[in-house]
Design an enzyme around this catalytic site. Structure first.
Site, mmCIF file in Angstrom:
data_model
loop_
_atom_site.group_PDB
_atom_site.id
_atom_site.type_symbol
_atom_site.label_atom_id
_atom_site.label_comp_id
_atom_site.label_asym_id
_atom_site.label_seq_id
_atom_site.Cartn_x
_atom_site.Cartn_y
_atom_site.Cartn_z
ATOM 1 N N ASN A 107 -2.181 34.938 26.187
ATOM 2 C CA ASN A 107 -1.152 33.938 25.917
ATOM 3 C C ASN A 107 -1.653 32.632 26.516
ATOM 4 O OD1 ASN A 107 1.035 32.111 26.298
ATOM 5 N ND2 ASN A 107 2.503 33.781 26.088
ATOM 6 N N GLU B 130 1.359 31.955 21.739
ATOM 7 C CA GLU B 130 1.937 30.659 22.123
ATOM 8 C C GLU B 130 0.976 29.496 21.844
ATOM 9 O OE1 GLU B 130 5.262 29.792 24.932
ATOM 10 O OE2 GLU B 130 4.207 31.303 26.121
ATOM 11 N N ASP C 222 1.343 39.399 24.235
ATOM 12 C CA ASP C 222 2.321 39.173 25.296
ATOM 13 C C ASP C 222 3.582 39.926 24.907
ATOM 14 O OD1 ASP C 222 4.201 38.279 27.082
ATOM 15 O OD2 ASP C 222 4.004 36.162 26.592
ATOM 16 N N ASP D 258 -0.151 30.251 32.262
ATOM 17 C CA ASP D 258 0.445 31.115 33.282
ATOM 18 C C ASP D 258 0.096 32.588 33.059
ATOM 19 O OD1 ASP D 258 1.973 30.907 30.968
ATOM 20 O OD2 ASP D 258 3.900 30.733 31.992
ATOM 21 N N HIS D 259 -0.619 32.880 31.983
ATOM 22 C CA HIS D 259 -1.083 34.241 31.693
ATOM 23 C C HIS D 259 -2.595 34.335 31.867
ATOM 24 C CE1 HIS D 259 2.612 35.706 29.483
ATOM 25 N NE2 HIS D 259 2.809 34.396 29.461
ATOM 26 N N ASP E 249 1.393 41.552 29.646
ATOM 27 C CA ASP E 249 0.427 41.448 28.548
ATOM 28 C C ASP E 249 -0.289 42.793 28.436
ATOM 29 O OD1 ASP E 249 0.283 38.268 28.023
ATOM 30 O OD2 ASP E 249 0.533 38.686 30.166
ATOM 31 N N ASN F 258 6.150 40.629 26.955
ATOM 32 C CA ASN F 258 7.342 40.197 27.696
ATOM 33 C C ASN F 258 8.184 41.382 28.186
ATOM 34 O OD1 ASN F 258 7.587 37.319 28.130
ATOM 35 N ND2 ASN F 258 7.595 37.093 25.904
#
Length: 255
Positions: free
Chosen positions: A7, A34, A146, A246-247, A217, A148
């Site tokens: 991501n 994303e 991802d 942030d991933h 992930d 989530n």
């Protein structure tokens, strides 16, 4: 064959990081999530110069997914067939030697009880219904992206503090395990892994430095591929970049 998911949290911002990572980690297929860009803005030329073909399913400002590959992508499908959705969340393609890759950006869900949470559960059910038939056609299948969702407390830096919160609810984990029940396997857990192995860390409160993260992930492989999985790991190095996503990428090696 190496496959990875990442991501990237805006390809416009982080294209140089993707190119740098691919130069030192020349995976065969990389699923991105994303993108936060429309298809007409996608950097096909820059990726081709780096040796990667690309298929994308973009959306302005939000969502967006892509598959980058060193080989040809065939039978490309965008989103989940028979599930009405105006969000760009899924892209699938087949790569030699006959491996079907599904790259997905699962809904966040916002908070239990919200409309977005109900959408997430409905989307997960739609994905599962489609994958059940997809596995019959493509027994060598990899679902990665991802998600989530965490599998259990081992995927959470603060299990008690996050219990019943988004990413950690029983409802989400039920749907994640329902995907496993289709005959998929969590590649990361096919091998011993370091404790507190996470793939996402908040930008706030020095979360990465303190390793306060979540493993959301995932790379799931079908039973037909399980025996070929020789390694799976989270590459935390890009999270140390200036202006990182942030991933972190997750990589699987199919021998």
């Amino acid at each position: 064959m190496k496959l990875a998911t990442w991501n990237i949290n805006s390809l416009t911002v982080r294209l140089p990081q993707v190119l740098d990572w691919l130069s030192t980690n020349p995976v065969d297929v990389l699923a991105l999530q994303e993108l936060k860009m429309s298809d007409d803005k996608f950097p096909h030329a820059a990726l081709a110069e780096a040796g990667y073909q690309s298929v994308c399913f973009g959306q302005k400002t939000y969502n967006g997914v892509a598959l980058l590959s060193r080989g040809l992508a065939t039978d490309v499908v965008r989103n989940v067939p028979d599930f009405s959705d105006d969000m760009a969340r899924v892209i699938s393609a087949t790569f030699a030697p006959g491996i079907r890759v599904v790259g997905a950006y699962f809904p966040n869900g916002q908070a239990p009880g919200s409309d977005k949470f109900e959408y997430k559960l409905a989307w997960l059910q739609g994905l599962r219904n489609w994958l059940r038939s997809e596995l019959l056609v493509h027994p060598k299948l990899v679902l990665m992206g991802d998600f989530n969702i965490t599998f259990d407390d081992a995927d959470v830096w603060d299990p008690e503090g996050m219990r019943d919160q988004i990413h950690c609810t029983d409802e989400e984990r039920y749907e994640l395990n329902a995907l496993i029940a289709l005959g998929l396997h969590d590649a990361h857990r096919l091998f011993p892994q370091p404790a507190k192995s996470y793939s996402w860390w908040d930008y706030r409160d020095f979360a990465f430095r303190r390793n306060r993260g979540l493993r959301i992930d995932h790379i799931l492989v079908s039973g037909a591929l399980k025996a070929q999985v020789s390694a799976c790991w989270i590459d935390k190095a890009p999270r140390k970049n200036e202006r990182p996503s942030d991933h972190a990428p997750v990589v699987v090696d199919l021998s």
